[in-house]
Design a protein around this motif. Structure first.
Motif, PDB file in Angstrom:
ATOM      1  N   UNK A 178       0.814  -1.213   0.000  1.00 30.64           N
ATOM      2  CA  UNK A 178       0.000   0.000   0.000  1.00 30.64           C
ATOM      3  C   UNK A 178       0.850   1.266   0.000  1.00 30.64           C
ATOM      4  N   UNK A 179       2.114   1.155   0.344  1.00 32.70           N
ATOM      5  CA  UNK A 179       3.008   2.319   0.371  1.00 32.70           C
ATOM      6  C   UNK A 179       3.418   2.777  -1.021  1.00 32.70           C
ATOM      7  N   UNK A 180       3.185   1.936  -2.035  1.00 34.99           N
ATOM      8  CA  UNK A 180       3.780   2.185  -3.357  1.00 34.99           C
ATOM      9  C   UNK A 180       2.728   2.511  -4.415  1.00 34.99           C
ATOM     10  N   UNK A 181       3.117   3.440  -5.294  1.00 35.60           N
ATOM     11  CA  UNK A 181       2.274   3.779  -6.436  1.00 35.60           C
ATOM     12  C   UNK A 181       2.495   2.823  -7.598  1.00 35.60           C
ATOM     13  N   UNK A 204      -6.720  -2.838  -6.262  1.00 36.82           N
ATOM     14  CA  UNK A 204      -7.013  -1.601  -5.554  1.00 36.82           C
ATOM     15  C   UNK A 204      -6.403  -0.383  -6.238  1.00 36.82           C
ATOM     16  N   UNK A 205      -5.931  -0.561  -7.472  1.00 41.38           N
ATOM     17  CA  UNK A 205      -5.459   0.577  -8.261  1.00 41.38           C
ATOM     18  C   UNK A 205      -3.959   0.717  -8.363  1.00 41.38           C
ATOM     19  N   UNK A 206      -3.207  -0.286  -7.940  1.00 40.76           N
ATOM     20  CA  UNK A 206      -1.753  -0.196  -8.003  1.00 40.76           C
ATOM     21  C   UNK A 206      -1.214  -0.258  -9.420  1.00 40.76           C
ATOM     22  N   UNK A 226      -5.080  -1.179 -18.768  1.00 42.41           N
ATOM     23  CA  UNK A 226      -5.753  -1.210 -17.476  1.00 42.41           C
ATOM     24  C   UNK A 226      -6.073  -2.669 -17.194  1.00 42.41           C
ATOM     25  N   UNK A 227      -5.747  -3.129 -15.994  1.00 39.96           N
ATOM     26  CA  UNK A 227      -5.883  -4.554 -15.709  1.00 39.96           C
ATOM     27  C   UNK A 227      -6.475  -4.750 -14.315  1.00 39.96           C
ATOM     28  N   UNK A 228      -7.714  -5.208 -14.277  1.00 43.49           N
ATOM     29  CA  UNK A 228      -8.403  -5.560 -13.030  1.00 43.49           C
ATOM     30  C   UNK A 228      -8.282  -4.456 -11.989  1.00 43.49           C
ATOM     31  N   UNK A 229      -8.417  -3.208 -12.433  1.00 40.37           N
ATOM     32  CA  UNK A 229      -8.398  -2.069 -11.526  1.00 40.37           C
ATOM     33  C   UNK A 229      -7.083  -1.347 -11.441  1.00 40.37           C
TER      34      UNK A 229
END
Length: 442
Positions: free
Chosen positions: A82-85, A111-113, A211-214
């Motif tokens: 979660x810390x990484x873009x 979750x958008x990573x 774009x892949x699964x969010x």
């Protein structure tokens, strides 16, 4: 367009914000992104990995990205990711994550990573279907290291915007087990006639995004050699992929098939200039406006049901637009009075700003703002006309959905054109392409 001339047929429609539309997560401003570089190998190990890690760290320092590097798969926990873009798989090989780590990474992407795959990232996790879809294709074979020609297919994506149309470079060129073109947006491909050992029957993607699964996924097949990471062009390519994957830059990464070029960067056959001013064609295939108020329009034929795509870039507070649905005329005001303009101007009032149907309907401004790249960077419009319905995508994000009710401005037949607005407004266009669609009942 910005003008004081009154439209002569229909009163201006009220602005309408399309609140139901959604866009991607908000872009990360320069200086706030964080990237994890992962380079664990369970098979062949590339001696260029230290050079690649150093290059990403240097690029990050220049662009304001914080870069961590590891070969420890225990970094793949939900809390840590979660810390990484974005997470860079830098020439990983073999099975590098256990099932729990795979589940954590899947959740991160959903979750958008962001994911960036470099070279042997395609030689990784063959028994993990999620990863194969994310990477886009798995490695099959390669010939010896040699020079080849990379054909840039998309000049708007930040990873390829600064590259020449035919990019000559030396690397180890992978063949892939499948062609990602139907699933991903191909940014560049190999000219198999320019080297020996290509096995993909003349359609050989080498860099793509999707774009892949969010989440966002970018892959480049380059990066085998140590020299790659000292090459300014390859470093720019890699940085552009990082910027898109982290959300710092926007681009249309939907699959794109079936389009033909109306302007390919070399010839204006079929086009005519209406009114004053002109467009200058540069060696890099870019058309840039000067003077006006005029219109460069495609006179060869009109269109009735189609998807029109084109890339555009403004300088400063520029002003321009794309006209559709107007009759043939060498008077640019005919397009104003009889067609519709998809506006390019980020600072005007809502119904006259970027993404609007000029004077008739605002874009969804929240979605538009998330999708829009700033002045000096390329953007891509898709303008889809089906019957009297006109829909607009900006960098792959839907921002407007307008239906014409004025018979004088019918969208069912008409021409297309790009505007040179005036001496103080500079705008550039690239890669105008169209796909004709089945016509709906009249």
């Amino acid at each position: 367009m910005r003008t004081t001339r009154l439209l002569t047929t229909t009163a201006l429609g009220a602005a309408l914000l399309l609140g139901c539309l959604t866009g991607p997560a908000a872009a990360q401003p320069t200086g706030t992104g964080r990237v994890l570089v992962f380079s664990k190998t369970a098979g062949f190990r590339h001696d260029s990995i230290p050079d690649g890690v150093a290059a990403v760290q240097q690029l990050g320092a220049t662009d304001g990205l914080t870069v961590d590097a590891t070969e420890d798969a225990t970094a793949f926990t939900s809390r840590n990711l979660r810390r990484y873009d974005a997470v860079v798989f830098l020439s990983t090989t073999g099975d590098v994550l256990n099932p729990a780590q795979q589940r954590a990474f899947e959740g991160y992407i959903r979750q958008g990573g962001g994911y960036v795959g470099v070279h042997a990232a395609a030689d990784t996790e063959y028994d993990w279907p999620f990863y194969g879809g994310l990477a886009g294709a798995w490695f099959d074979s390669h010939p010896a290291i040699q020079p080849a020609t990379v054909v840039v297919e998309d000049h708007a994506h930040p990873s390829t915007a600064a590259l020449p149309g035919r990019w000559e470079r030396t690397d180890e060129w992978y063949n892939y087990r499948s062609n990602p073109r139907e699933r991903a947006h191909v940014l560049a491909s190999l000219d198999e006639s320019s080297y020996s050992g290509g096995t993909m029957n003349g359609d050989h993607p080498i860099a793509w995004c999707q774009s892949y699964q969010g989440g966002r996924a970018f892959y480049t097949g380059g990066g085998h050699t140590r020299e790659s990471y000292a090459d300014p062009a390859f470093r720019a390519h890699l940085l552009g992929g990082l910027r898109w994957a982290t959300g710092a830059a926007q681009a249309d990464c939907r699959p794109e098939n079936g389009y033909r070029r109306l302007f390919d960067g070399t010839s204006l056959d079929g086009w005519r200039q209406a009114g004053p001013g002109s467009f200058t064609l540069s060696d890099d295939g870019t058309l840039t406006s000067s003077g006006g108020m005029g219109l460069l329009w495609y006179a060869h034929t009109g269109f009735s049901s189609y998807s029109l795509k084109l890339d555009w870039r403004i300088t400063g507070d520029g002003n321009s637009g794309v006209f559709v649905g107007f009759p043939p005329s060498d008077d640019p005001w005919s397009a104003v009075d009889n067609g519709y303009e998809v506006q390019i101007d980020a600072t005007d009032v809502p119904e006259k700003t970027t993404g609007s149907v000029y004077g008739f309907q605002s874009a969804d401004l929240a979605a538009r703002d998330r999708a829009l790249n700033p002045p000096g960077e390329w953007n891509t419009y898709e303008i889809r006309v089906e019957g009297e319905r006109l829909r607009i995508w900006l960098n792959g994000v839907p921002v407007n959905d307008f239906t014409n009710t004025d018979p004088v401005r019918s969208l069912r037949d008409g021409h297309i054109g790009i505007q040179n607005h005036g001496a103080d407004d500079q705008v550039s266009f690239r890669d105008v392409r169209i796909k004709e669609l089945p016509e709906r009942g009249r």
